[in-house]
Design a protein around this motif. Sequence first.
Motif, mmCIF file in Angstrom:
data_model
loop_
_atom_site.group_PDB
_atom_site.id
_atom_site.type_symbol
_atom_site.label_atom_id
_atom_site.label_comp_id
_atom_site.label_asym_id
_atom_site.label_seq_id
_atom_site.Cartn_x
_atom_site.Cartn_y
_atom_site.Cartn_z
ATOM 1 N N PRO A 168 0.813 -1.231 0.000
ATOM 2 C CA PRO A 168 0.000 0.000 0.000
ATOM 3 C C PRO A 168 0.843 1.277 0.000
ATOM 4 C CG PRO A 168 -0.208 -1.176 2.109
ATOM 5 C CD PRO A 168 0.781 -1.929 1.288
ATOM 6 N N ASN A 169 2.145 1.169 0.184
ATOM 7 C CA ASN A 169 2.969 2.375 0.320
ATOM 8 C C ASN A 169 3.493 2.929 -0.998
ATOM 9 O OD1 ASN A 169 4.768 0.454 -0.364
ATOM 10 N ND2 ASN A 169 6.016 0.575 1.485
ATOM 11 N N GLY A 170 3.026 2.343 -2.121
ATOM 12 C CA GLY A 170 3.454 2.881 -3.407
ATOM 13 C C GLY A 170 4.673 2.205 -4.000
ATOM 14 N N GLU A 171 5.315 1.291 -3.247
ATOM 15 C CA GLU A 171 6.440 0.527 -3.802
ATOM 16 C C GLU A 171 5.940 -0.407 -4.903
ATOM 17 O OE1 GLU A 171 9.573 -1.148 -1.005
ATOM 18 O OE2 GLU A 171 7.982 -0.674 0.403
ATOM 19 N N ALA A 172 6.874 -0.845 -5.768
ATOM 20 C CA ALA A 172 6.514 -1.812 -6.807
ATOM 21 C C ALA A 172 5.912 -3.045 -6.164
ATOM 22 C CB ALA A 172 7.769 -2.213 -7.591
ATOM 23 N N CYS A 173 4.809 -3.529 -6.716
ATOM 24 C CA CYS A 173 4.217 -4.771 -6.218
ATOM 25 C C CYS A 173 3.364 -5.394 -7.312
ATOM 26 C CB CYS A 173 3.402 -4.545 -4.953
ATOM 27 S SG CYS A 173 1.850 -3.675 -5.193
ATOM 28 N N CYS A 174 3.178 -6.700 -7.211
ATOM 29 C CA CYS A 174 2.478 -7.431 -8.266
ATOM 30 C C CYS A 174 0.992 -7.112 -8.321
ATOM 31 C CB CYS A 174 2.720 -8.924 -8.097
ATOM 32 S SG CYS A 174 4.446 -9.384 -8.387
ATOM 33 N N ALA A 175 0.381 -6.910 -7.134
ATOM 34 C CA ALA A 175 -1.070 -6.684 -7.102
ATOM 35 C C ALA A 175 -1.479 -5.477 -7.943
ATOM 36 C CB ALA A 175 -1.552 -6.513 -5.666
ATOM 37 N N ARG A 176 -0.623 -4.471 -7.998
ATOM 38 C CA ARG A 176 -0.957 -3.260 -8.757
ATOM 39 C C ARG A 176 -0.511 -3.327 -10.214
ATOM 40 N NH1 ARG A 176 -1.695 1.240 -4.291
ATOM 41 N NH2 ARG A 176 -2.476 -0.213 -2.759
ATOM 42 N N GLN A 177 -0.048 -4.508 -10.622
ATOM 43 C CA GLN A 177 0.392 -4.694 -12.009
ATOM 44 C C GLN A 177 -0.423 -5.785 -12.688
ATOM 45 O OE1 GLN A 177 2.813 -2.814 -13.352
ATOM 46 N NE2 GLN A 177 3.605 -1.812 -11.523
ATOM 47 N N GLY A 178 -1.638 -5.993 -12.211
ATOM 48 C CA GLY A 178 -2.512 -6.944 -12.910
ATOM 49 C C GLY A 178 -2.345 -8.407 -12.518
ATOM 50 N N ALA A 179 -1.740 -8.665 -11.358
ATOM 51 C CA ALA A 179 -1.443 -10.049 -10.968
ATOM 52 C C ALA A 179 -2.706 -10.897 -10.759
ATOM 53 C CB ALA A 179 -0.586 -10.069 -9.705
ATOM 54 N N GLN A 180 -3.709 -10.309 -10.121
ATOM 55 C CA GLN A 180 -4.932 -11.079 -9.856
ATOM 56 C C GLN A 180 -5.611 -11.502 -11.159
ATOM 57 O OE1 GLN A 180 -6.525 -11.831 -6.587
ATOM 58 N NE2 GLN A 180 -7.624 -13.234 -7.941
ATOM 59 N N GLN A 181 -5.649 -10.595 -12.090
ATOM 60 C CA GLN A 181 -6.244 -10.874 -13.396
ATOM 61 C C GLN A 181 -5.468 -11.991 -14.122
ATOM 62 O OE1 GLN A 181 -6.136 -7.258 -15.614
ATOM 63 N NE2 GLN A 181 -7.872 -7.796 -16.961
ATOM 64 N N ALA A 182 -4.157 -11.921 -14.037
ATOM 65 C CA ALA A 182 -3.316 -12.936 -14.674
ATOM 66 C C ALA A 182 -3.530 -14.297 -14.013
ATOM 67 C CB ALA A 182 -1.840 -12.532 -14.577
ATOM 68 N N PHE A 183 -3.595 -14.311 -12.694
ATOM 69 C CA PHE A 183 -3.851 -15.548 -11.954
ATOM 70 C C PHE A 183 -5.190 -16.154 -12.373
ATOM 71 C CE2 PHE A 183 -6.263 -17.332 -8.368
ATOM 72 C CZ PHE A 183 -5.512 -18.459 -8.091
ATOM 73 N N ASP A 184 -6.235 -15.330 -12.355
ATOM 74 C CA ASP A 184 -7.570 -15.812 -12.722
ATOM 75 C C ASP A 184 -7.584 -16.381 -14.139
ATOM 76 O OD1 ASP A 184 -8.584 -15.004 -10.263
ATOM 77 O OD2 ASP A 184 -9.346 -13.090 -11.014
ATOM 78 N N HIS A 185 -6.920 -15.660 -15.038
ATOM 79 C CA HIS A 185 -6.892 -16.104 -16.428
ATOM 80 C C HIS A 185 -6.149 -17.429 -16.565
ATOM 81 C CE1 HIS A 185 -7.212 -15.631 -20.741
ATOM 82 N NE2 HIS A 185 -5.917 -15.858 -20.855
ATOM 83 N N CYS A 186 -5.031 -17.554 -15.883
ATOM 84 C CA CYS A 186 -4.231 -18.787 -15.933
ATOM 85 C C CYS A 186 -5.039 -19.963 -15.386
ATOM 86 C CB CYS A 186 -2.940 -18.600 -15.148
ATOM 87 S SG CYS A 186 -1.787 -19.984 -15.327
ATOM 88 N N LYS A 187 -5.649 -19.740 -14.227
ATOM 89 C CA LYS A 187 -6.445 -20.792 -13.584
ATOM 90 C C LYS A 187 -7.547 -21.286 -14.534
ATOM 91 C CE LYS A 187 -7.483 -22.379 -9.189
ATOM 92 N NZ LYS A 187 -6.512 -22.885 -8.217
ATOM 93 N N SER A 188 -8.213 -20.354 -15.144
ATOM 94 C CA SER A 188 -9.320 -20.726 -16.004
ATOM 95 C C SER A 188 -8.835 -21.411 -17.291
ATOM 96 C CB SER A 188 -10.195 -19.484 -16.242
ATOM 97 O OG SER A 188 -10.300 -19.178 -17.590
ATOM 98 N N ARG A 189 -7.715 -20.974 -17.850
ATOM 99 C CA ARG A 189 -7.161 -21.605 -19.061
ATOM 100 C C ARG A 189 -6.693 -23.030 -18.771
ATOM 101 N NH1 ARG A 189 -8.540 -21.697 -22.876
ATOM 102 N NH2 ARG A 189 -6.641 -22.293 -23.919
ATOM 103 N N VAL A 190 -6.046 -23.208 -17.618
ATOM 104 C CA VAL A 190 -5.528 -24.536 -17.254
ATOM 105 C C VAL A 190 -6.681 -25.516 -17.068
ATOM 106 C CG1 VAL A 190 -4.465 -25.792 -15.311
ATOM 107 C CG2 VAL A 190 -3.297 -23.830 -16.343
#
Lengths: 108, 108
Positions: free
Chosen positions: B16-38
């Motif tokens: 939450p402090n503005g540092e680089a992190c995966c959650a703010r770079q679309g990680a959840q969307q990528a996870f969901d997409h991967c899960k559904s494709r697999v």
Amino acid sequence: MSYYRHHIFFCLNDRPNGEACCARQGAQQAFDHCKSRVKAEGLAGPGGVRVNKAGCLDRCAGAPVAVVYPEGTWYTFVDPADIDEIVESHLKQGQPVERLLLAADVGR
Amino acid sequence: MSYYRHHIFFCLNDRPNGEACCARQGAQQAFDHCKSRVKAEGLAGPGGVRVNKAGCLDRCAGAPVAVVYPEGTWYTFVDPADIDEIVESHLKQGQPVERLLLAADVGR
């Protein structure tokens, strides 16, 4: 060569419907203890050990569970002494803890 | 033999402090997409592929990142097409996607 020598993932999944799950079997406590032991032993970091939270690993019948990669060693455990043994024997010295291995046929 | 042929972990950590992190770079969307494709490809399950959420993998400078074990292959990705390629080439056929590999020196 693996970025982390040993990368251990603890399932912290919670199933609110009463099904077997790691969160209700002390998984968070085990994770916290492992993280703190690995740090105290100076094992943490690239080329060393990484302790991670994970979602459901889908081997709930053996809860709580953790897996160490790249070797793919699966554990089930009961108390902090079990975690100490995994840290000392496996994560520090590379020797899996036979008595805590998850049986191969344990699934969801 | 590994319980899962390929076990992929997506970092979903949020800083939450503005540092680089995966959650703010679309990680959840990528996870969901991967899960559904697999799942759609029929790859999911023991002896096959498992798609997992993970906490911070501590290679935040390359966010978003994911790692495939037991082979220890690290990826960074941008859009759903990248995920499709990881599923089709790596998770289905065992061929890592060279263009999406995370550089060895990328850390926090």
